[in-house]
Design an enzyme around this catalytic site. Structure first.
Site, mmCIF file in Angstrom:
data_model
loop_
_atom_site.group_PDB
_atom_site.id
_atom_site.type_symbol
_atom_site.label_atom_id
_atom_site.label_comp_id
_atom_site.label_asym_id
_atom_site.label_seq_id
_atom_site.Cartn_x
_atom_site.Cartn_y
_atom_site.Cartn_z
ATOM 1 N N SER A 145 4.266 -10.098 -5.046
ATOM 2 C CA SER A 145 3.020 -10.589 -5.636
ATOM 3 C C SER A 145 2.742 -9.839 -6.927
ATOM 4 C CB SER A 145 1.865 -10.355 -4.653
ATOM 5 O OG SER A 145 0.600 -10.582 -5.252
ATOM 6 N N TYR A 158 -3.201 -5.738 1.158
ATOM 7 C CA TYR A 158 -2.293 -6.705 0.537
ATOM 8 C C TYR A 158 -1.368 -6.002 -0.457
ATOM 9 C CZ TYR A 158 -0.825 -11.179 -1.468
ATOM 10 O OH TYR A 158 -0.087 -12.266 -1.885
#
Length: 283
Positions: A145, A158
């Site tokens: 990401s 995350y």
């Protein structure tokens, strides 16, 4: 690796295949002639994807597997099943992921671990299980990401999971090259997927903050998922080691390289300004 990856006639294993980037990766792989093993937890969304592919590409084999990647035993069983049914795999794409919003003190340890389990432990376990099926000419893709490049506030779980996946990918790239296996690490920016609406929320996040934060997050997701999938498949074909998707990933990456500490303040200001201009945010 110099030889391009050949999709046709190979078996591709893809997690998170029911929607978003994963759904479009499934369509793209089918168009390129790959047999598919599609994995997701969401059976009602996965079945129509598989049915569409079977209808459009009757010559390829499509297997669907419903699995909860947060469950270690389920992932281990998934790996054993795939290995037994597909002793030779051309492509493994670890795409599935979940998000969790909230400061570190607002999320529970259990929530944090769930994100780590889905985003990092599952790809690690599945890759480890399927290594015997990967041979010279095979390829591995790990979808990290933008938050595997930078770590903004409110994204501790995350970011931790995506940084971990990035580190694993970079080590595997060096190790697997000796066996003729390629590795691509993908860092998408703001891709238009369901991740905002499906994101977990920290148990101590005030109710008044949940919807505004969700809308702000969703407003930043603007890059089309089908275009992101096409870029990933092109990177696989070229054996590209690292892929950043959209300017929302590329610009912060450059800032983080130039300003290892100071980039956080700049990125936060730019993110807030971008979201405030979006019609998707109600004020």
């Amino acid at each position: 690796m110099s030889s391009p990856y050949r999709f046709a006639g190979q078996t591709a294993v893809l997690t998170g295949a029911a929607s978003g980037i994963g759904e479009h990766l499934a369509y793209g792989l089918a168009e390129r002639g790959s047999d598919l093993v599609l994995v997701d937890i969401d059976e009602p969304r996965l079945k129509p994807v598989a049915d569409r592919i079977r209808g459009s590409h009757p010559g390829i084999t499509v297997t669907t597997v419903i699995a909860d990647l947060a469950d270690r035993s389920a992932v281990e069983g998934l790996g054993a099943r795939i290995l037994a049914e597909h002793p030779a795999i051309g492509l493994l794409i670890n795409n599935a992921g979940i998000a969790l919003g909230g400061r570190f003190d607002q999320v529970s340890v259990e929530q944090f671990e769930t994100v780590m389990n889905v985003n990092f432990r599952a790809p690690m376990l599945l890759t480890h299980s399927l290594l015997p099926a990967l041979s010279s000419g095979s390829h591995l893709v790990n979808v990290s990401s933008l938050f595997g490049l930078i770590a903004p506030p409110g994204q501790s779980a995350y970011s931790a999971s995506k940084f971990a996946l990035r580190g694993l990918s970079e080590a595997l790239r060096a190790e697997l090259a000796e066996n003729g296996i390629g590795v691509t690490t993908v860092h998408p920016g703001g891709i238009r997927t369901r991740i905002a609406e499906s994101a977990l929320v920290g148990i101590s996040v005030p109710e008044s903050e949940i919807e505004p934060n969700r809308k702000l997050f969703a407003a930043l997701l603007s890059y089309p998922a089908d275009k992101a999938a096409a870029l990933i498949l092109r990177a696989v074909a070229k054996r590209q080691a690292r892929l950043l998707i959209s300017s929302s990933a590329k610009a912060p990456d450059i800032l983080a390289r130039l300003l290892p500490v100071g980039h956080a303040r700049i990125v936060r200001a730019l993110t807030t300004a971008s979201a405030s201009r979006s019609p998707a945010v109600t004020r």
